[in-house]
Design a protein around this motif. Structure first.
Motif, PDB file in Angstrom:
ATOM      1  N   LEU A   1      11.922 -12.680  39.539  1.00  0.00           N
ATOM      2  CA  LEU A   1      12.190 -13.467  40.750  1.00  0.00           C
ATOM      3  C   LEU A   1      11.514 -12.784  41.927  1.00  0.00           C
ATOM      4  CD1 LEU A   1      13.890 -15.727  42.249  1.00  0.00           C
ATOM      5  CD2 LEU A   1      15.634 -13.954  42.558  1.00  0.00           C
TER       6      LEU A   1
ATOM      7  N   ILE B   1      22.761 -15.741  43.829  1.00  0.00           N
ATOM      8  CA  ILE B   1      22.924 -16.540  42.615  1.00  0.00           C
ATOM      9  C   ILE B   1      23.778 -17.746  42.972  1.00  0.00           C
ATOM     10  CG2 ILE B   1      23.608 -16.524  40.185  1.00  0.00           C
ATOM     11  CD1 ILE B   1      21.560 -14.357  40.877  1.00  0.00           C
TER      12      ILE B   1
ATOM     13  N   VAL C   1      18.390 -17.639  42.763  1.00  0.00           N
ATOM     14  CA  VAL C   1      18.451 -18.190  41.401  1.00  0.00           C
ATOM     15  C   VAL C   1      19.418 -19.375  41.456  1.00  0.00           C
ATOM     16  CG1 VAL C   1      19.000 -17.772  38.984  1.00  0.00           C
ATOM     17  CG2 VAL C   1      18.009 -15.936  40.360  1.00  0.00           C
TER      18      VAL C   1
ATOM     19  N   CYS D   1      13.264 -26.172  43.975  1.00  0.00           N
ATOM     20  CA  CYS D   1      12.781 -24.972  43.290  1.00  0.00           C
ATOM     21  C   CYS D   1      11.259 -24.842  43.309  1.00  0.00           C
ATOM     22  CB  CYS D   1      13.267 -24.965  41.845  1.00  0.00           C
ATOM     23  SG  CYS D   1      15.050 -24.855  41.703  1.00  0.00           S
TER      24      CYS D   1
END
Length: 511
Positions: free
Chosen positions: A290, A433, A464, A477
């Motif tokens: 990431l 997250i 994420v 995304c």
């Protein structure tokens, strides 16, 4: 079909008002429901949908107005009167008894209606099994004796959702309210539910379907009712409205439906590197990188391992193999405290049971992750600094509340979710997250949360995004990882990818 056009309606709500302290939740709502019709009740969180459902199901009385069921007028209904009149509700929290079997739960409401609100001392086991089998088969669940005898508390959430729907079928209800019934269901299970709804409609059952997922509403068909600020603002065949029109009716403003992600971030350093991560039989050999400011999507079916991966990255259910590195430095995430120490924030999928302290204030919920750094030299909480932090969070994330000392349970779902996001923004995260960040959230709040995500990524936070909402992934995304049976089975660039292509890939990986 408008109210005045319904001949011989099954149920009517006439001039209903409901007020709470400082809130006029329903403002003279009048509706008529025809037999054998499906209605979609749409609106932002806080528009009055839940209040209307509670009044029809007998959970709360109206302040003004009346309810008419098959010609019989009621100033209010009690829950038992509603059940006896054939009104059945599948609430968002399911309202199942976890320590009872599947069959007993399926037969629950019919037992209550038949015995004046009490459960019989002994069930007719043969009749119970027959009734349960028919209902379970209708929703695609096993009907054998072993499954019928399973305790509900041992079942996964998606299966419990289907058990709650089976209970409606077993009760032979005339008017069925479904409050967000597809929240935890896979695409296959949703398709099965749509077939169940078509069957109910063919039998003359009226369905009031509450959902934030417009694609499902279009697939089901029928009428749409839109509430805004406690008033009905539109009603008619759902096919007569576009998504953009419905969104504007719900929110009072025009919303974007294109990609929120205008462009991919410039090449940046890797902030989180995961190599060969595994946890028992839940997931294995998961690897990805990431980058700073990137939004990385992770999707897959319910048994794909995506949910367990989210919890492992947050230290909630740690991995037992593999490595995780943050800014090039290996770290161990054995507990949520480890994740917080490394400035990894986690917004769980179930905000009610895993994320928020519902009876605590908005202020307390926001500052929870920062308690240790908000203490004065005597070890006491610096209330002024805590209040300033909470107030800044409320302003920055557009949380609608008149007072940060109000309990967080007084907020709508979208505002609760922003409180939870705000808690982790307070730690100045490197990585965030987000596990199903818009589950049970209306279109207006989704828009705000998506814009918050984009802003965070622009400030260099790696995100994420774990979700089964395909439009959400495509709109937000840079890349999307596909998981199946515990492994990463594909990687896709979100730019230019269509929902149909992503869905086909999802089904292919599952097969």
């Amino acid at each position: 079909m408008n109210d005045e056009q319904v001949a011989d309606p099954l149920l009517q709500v006439t001039g209903v008002h409901k007020r709470y302290t400082g809130v006029h939740a329903l403002r003279g709502v009048t509706l008529a429901f025809a037999r054998g019709q499906i209605y979609h009740l749409l609106g932002e969180n806080g528009c009055g949908k839940s209040t209307l459902i509670k009044i029809i199901s007998g959970a709360q009385p109206p302040d003004e107005g009346e309810i008419v069921v098959e010609g019989k007028r009621h100033a209010r209904l009690t829950p038992l009167e509603a059940l006896a009149a054939g009104i059945e509700t599948v609430y968002q929290d399911l309202s199942l008894l976890p320590n009872m079997s599947v069959a007993e739960n399926v037969a629950l409401t019919s037992e209550l209606a038949e015995h004046g609100g009490r459960l019989a001392r002994t069930f007719d086991r043969r009749e119970l099994a027959r009734r349960a089998a028919r209902a379970l088969e209708a929703v695609g669940l096993p009907a054998d004796a072993q499954f019928q005898g399973t305790l509900v508390e041992t079942l996964p959430l998606a299966t419990r959702q289907l058990v709650a729907i089976a209970r409606v079928i077993a009760s032979e209800a005339k008017f069925v309210i479904m409050d967000e019934p597809t929240t935890s269901l896979t695409q296959k299970e949703v398709a099965n539910l749509i077939a169940v709804l078509a069957s109910l409609r063919a039998q003359g059952v009226t369905v009031l379907f509450v959902s934030h997922k417009l694609d499902e509403c279009y697939a089901i068909g029928g009428e749409v009712i839109v509430l805004r600020d406690g008033s009905k603002v539109a009603q008619g065949p759902i096919a007569d409205y576009t998504k953009a029109q419905l969104s504007e009716l719900m929110t009072g403003r025009e919303l974007a439906h294109a990609r929120y992600r205008a462009h991919a971030p410039e090449a940046a350093d890797v902030v989180l590197a995961v190599r060969g991560l595994a946890r028992g039989r839940q997931f294995r050999d998961v690897s990805f990188a990431l980058r700073r400011g990137e939004i990385l999507g992770v999707t897959g079916l319910l048994d794909s391992g995506r949910n367990e991966l989210a919890r492992a990255l947050a230290g909630v259910a740690p991995s037992d193999a593999g490595t995780i590195a943050l800014d090039g430095t290996p770290i161990v995430l054995s507990t949520p405290a480890d994740a917080k120490r490394h400035r990894i924030g986690y917004v769980p999928e179930d905000r009610l049971s895993e994320g928020l302290f519902l009876d605590k204030s908005i202020r307390d919920n926001v500052v929870t992750a920062m308690i240790s750094s908000l203490r004065d030299r005597f070890g006491q909480l610096d209330r002024k600094r805590a209040r300033e932090l909470a107030q800044r969070t409320v302003t920055d994330l557009q949380i609608a509340t008149p007072d940060i000392d109000k309990p967080v349970q007084s907020l709508s779902g979208g505002n609760q979710q922003r409180v939870l996001i705000g808690r982790w923004l307070a730690i100045d995260p490197r990585v965030l997250i987000l596990h199903g960040p818009t589950v049970g959230v209306d279109v207006g709040s989704k828009d705000i949360i998506y814009r918050i995500m984009q802003s965070l990524s622009e400030h260099g936070i790696g995100i994420v995004l774990i979700s089964d909402d395909l439009p959400e992934l495509l709109q937000n995304c840079d890349r999307i990882l596909m998981m199946s049976k515990g492994r990463v089975t594909g990687e896709y660039e979100a730019q230019g990818l269509t929902e149909a292509e992503l869905y086909r890939a999802l089904l292919a990986q599952a097969a």
